[in-house]
Write an enzyme that holds these catalytic residues in place. Structure first.
Site, short mmCIF file in Angstrom:
data_model
loop_
_atom_site.label_atom_id
_atom_site.label_comp_id
_atom_site.label_asym_id
_atom_site.label_seq_id
_atom_site.Cartn_x
_atom_site.Cartn_y
_atom_site.Cartn_z
N ARG A 162 -0.60 -8.65 -21.06
CA ARG A 162 -1.36 -8.31 -22.27
C ARG A 162 -0.63 -7.29 -23.15
O ARG A 162 -0.99 -7.10 -24.30
CB ARG A 162 -2.77 -7.85 -21.94
CG ARG A 162 -2.86 -6.51 -21.26
CD ARG A 162 -4.24 -6.31 -20.66
NE ARG A 162 -5.33 -6.54 -21.60
CZ ARG A 162 -5.66 -5.71 -22.60
NH1 ARG A 162 -5.00 -4.57 -22.75
NH2 ARG A 162 -6.64 -5.99 -23.42
N ASP A 168 -7.42 0.57 -26.34
CA ASP A 168 -7.68 0.50 -24.91
C ASP A 168 -7.94 1.87 -24.30
O ASP A 168 -7.31 2.85 -24.65
CB ASP A 168 -6.50 -0.13 -24.16
CG ASP A 168 -6.62 -1.64 -24.13
OD1 ASP A 168 -7.57 -2.17 -24.72
OD2 ASP A 168 -5.75 -2.27 -23.52
N PRO A 195 0.82 -1.22 0.00
CA PRO A 195 0.00 0.00 0.00
C PRO A 195 0.86 1.27 0.00
O PRO A 195 0.37 2.34 -0.37
CB PRO A 195 -0.81 -0.10 1.30
CG PRO A 195 -0.72 -1.51 1.74
CD PRO A 195 0.56 -2.05 1.19
N GLU A 223 0.84 -6.77 8.42
CA GLU A 223 0.79 -5.30 8.33
C GLU A 223 1.84 -4.71 7.39
O GLU A 223 1.79 -3.54 7.05
CB GLU A 223 0.94 -4.67 9.72
CG GLU A 223 -0.18 -5.02 10.68
CD GLU A 223 -1.56 -4.71 10.13
OE1 GLU A 223 -1.84 -3.54 9.87
OE2 GLU A 223 -2.35 -5.66 9.96
C1 9D3 Z 1 -3.26 -0.16 9.09
C2 9D3 Z 1 -2.34 0.06 7.97
N1 9D3 Z 1 -2.62 -0.79 6.81
C3 9D3 Z 1 -2.08 -0.14 5.61
C4 9D3 Z 1 -3.13 0.54 4.82
C5 9D3 Z 1 -1.96 -2.10 7.01
C6 9D3 Z 1 -2.06 -2.99 5.85
C7 9D3 Z 1 -3.27 -3.46 5.38
C8 9D3 Z 1 -3.34 -4.32 4.30
C9 9D3 Z 1 -0.92 -3.43 5.21
C10 9D3 Z 1 -0.98 -4.32 4.13
C11 9D3 Z 1 -2.20 -4.76 3.70
C12 9D3 Z 1 -2.28 -5.71 2.57
N2 9D3 Z 1 -2.24 -5.01 1.28
C13 9D3 Z 1 -1.31 -5.25 0.38
O1 9D3 Z 1 -0.45 -6.07 0.60
C14 9D3 Z 1 -1.30 -4.48 -0.86
C15 9D3 Z 1 -2.18 -3.49 -1.36
C16 9D3 Z 1 -3.37 -2.90 -0.82
O2 9D3 Z 1 -3.86 -3.22 0.27
N3 9D3 Z 1 -3.99 -1.95 -1.59
C17 9D3 Z 1 -3.54 -1.54 -2.80
N4 9D3 Z 1 -2.44 -2.05 -3.33
C18 9D3 Z 1 -1.79 -3.01 -2.61
S1 9D3 Z 1 -0.38 -3.77 -3.09
C19 9D3 Z 1 -0.28 -4.71 -1.76
#
Ligand code: 9D3
Length: 231
Positions: free
Chosen positions: A154, A169, A89, A116
């Site tokens: 793709r 696209d 994230p 996390e």
């Molecule tokens: C409380 C803080 N959270 C961060 C927003 C903790 C957290 C939640 C979910 C950390 C990692 C995750 C799992 N998400 C991913 O691994 C992830 C992800 C996503 O949640 N949203 C958009 N792109 C991605 S890429 C990997």
């Protein structure tokens, strides 16, 4: 291209990779996708891959050891180093331009996490980039890795069959697509716009551009700039 995926849940990948364009690209040898289970590189009776965060706080963090050992193993499976990408994230958002850039690589190593987040030394030690697929919270990086694979594959030369088109696209001209219709001409009292049946290709092109602009203004004004506004 070779794509390695490091994951705790390799079983999540089988079905999405076994259909349509991604399946065909693998069969044609355009891409080889290899899944490796990070847990196979954990040690001890409990096969631990996560631990409590130093400094306290909620949740668990991916341990560096298993991810490093897994990455080292996977790196040895092919001659080129490629680009290592952590799905996170905290990453820069995936865009069509980024997908196009990645499609020019001959090797990608994608790391999907759970919990996390990753111990920071994973990112630094592996020289990894971080990629997000958007501003919403997933339960892990697996679906994000699948999205990256889908968008990249793709774009590989010859991945699209004659019935699929990349040029047209959405996003390649920066606008959303115009409304599409196929047979029948009337469906549940809804008629195909007359202009599409007119045979006037100039008028049709003009209508489609106008519809695309209207839709983009309504749903994605962030995609528009001055060059789309008639002076
Ligand atoms: C409380 C803080 N959270 C961060 C927003 C903790 C957290 C939640 C979910 C950390 C990692 C995750 C799992 N998400 C991913 O691994 C992830 C992800 C996503 O949640 N949203 C958009 N792109 C991605 S890429 C990997």
């Amino acid at each position: 291209m070779r794509i390695d995926v490091l994951t705790l849940f390799p079983e999540m990948f089988a079905s999405p990779l076994s259909f349509s364009i991604v399946k065909r690209a693998q069969e044609q040898g355009l891409v080889e996708i290899a899944l490796t289970n990070i847990r196979d590189f954990s040690i001890g009776d409990y096969r631990k891959v996560d631990d409590k965060p130093y400094g306290g706080g909620p949740g668990m963090v991916m341990m560096p050891g298993p991810v490093f050992d897994c990455h080292e193993h996977v790196t040895s499976l092919a001659p080129t180093k490629g680009r290592t990408i952590l799905l996170s994230p905290q990453g820069t958002p995936l865009t069509q331009a980024k997908a196009a850039e990645l499609s020019n690589e001959d090797r990608l190593i994608l790391i999907a996490g759970r919990y996390e987040g990753f111990d920071e030394r994973i990112r630094i030690g592996l020289g990894a980039e971080q990629l997000s697929i958007g501003d919403y919270v997933l339960n892990g990086g697996e679906l994000a890795a699948l999205v990256v694979i889908d968008a990249v594959v793709r774009l590989l030369p010859d991945a699209l069959g004659d019935d699929d088109s990349a040029k047209d696209d959405s996003f390649s001209d920066g606008l959303l697509e115009y409304p599409q219709y196929t047979r029948p001409e009337v469906f549940r009292d809804m008629k195909v716009p007359d202009i599409l049946l007119s045979g006037d290709h100039g008028k049709i092109a003009q209508w489609r551009r106008d519809q695309a602009l209207q839709r983009t203004r309504q749903h994605r004004p962030d995609l528009l700039d001055d060059s789309d506004t008639p002076q």
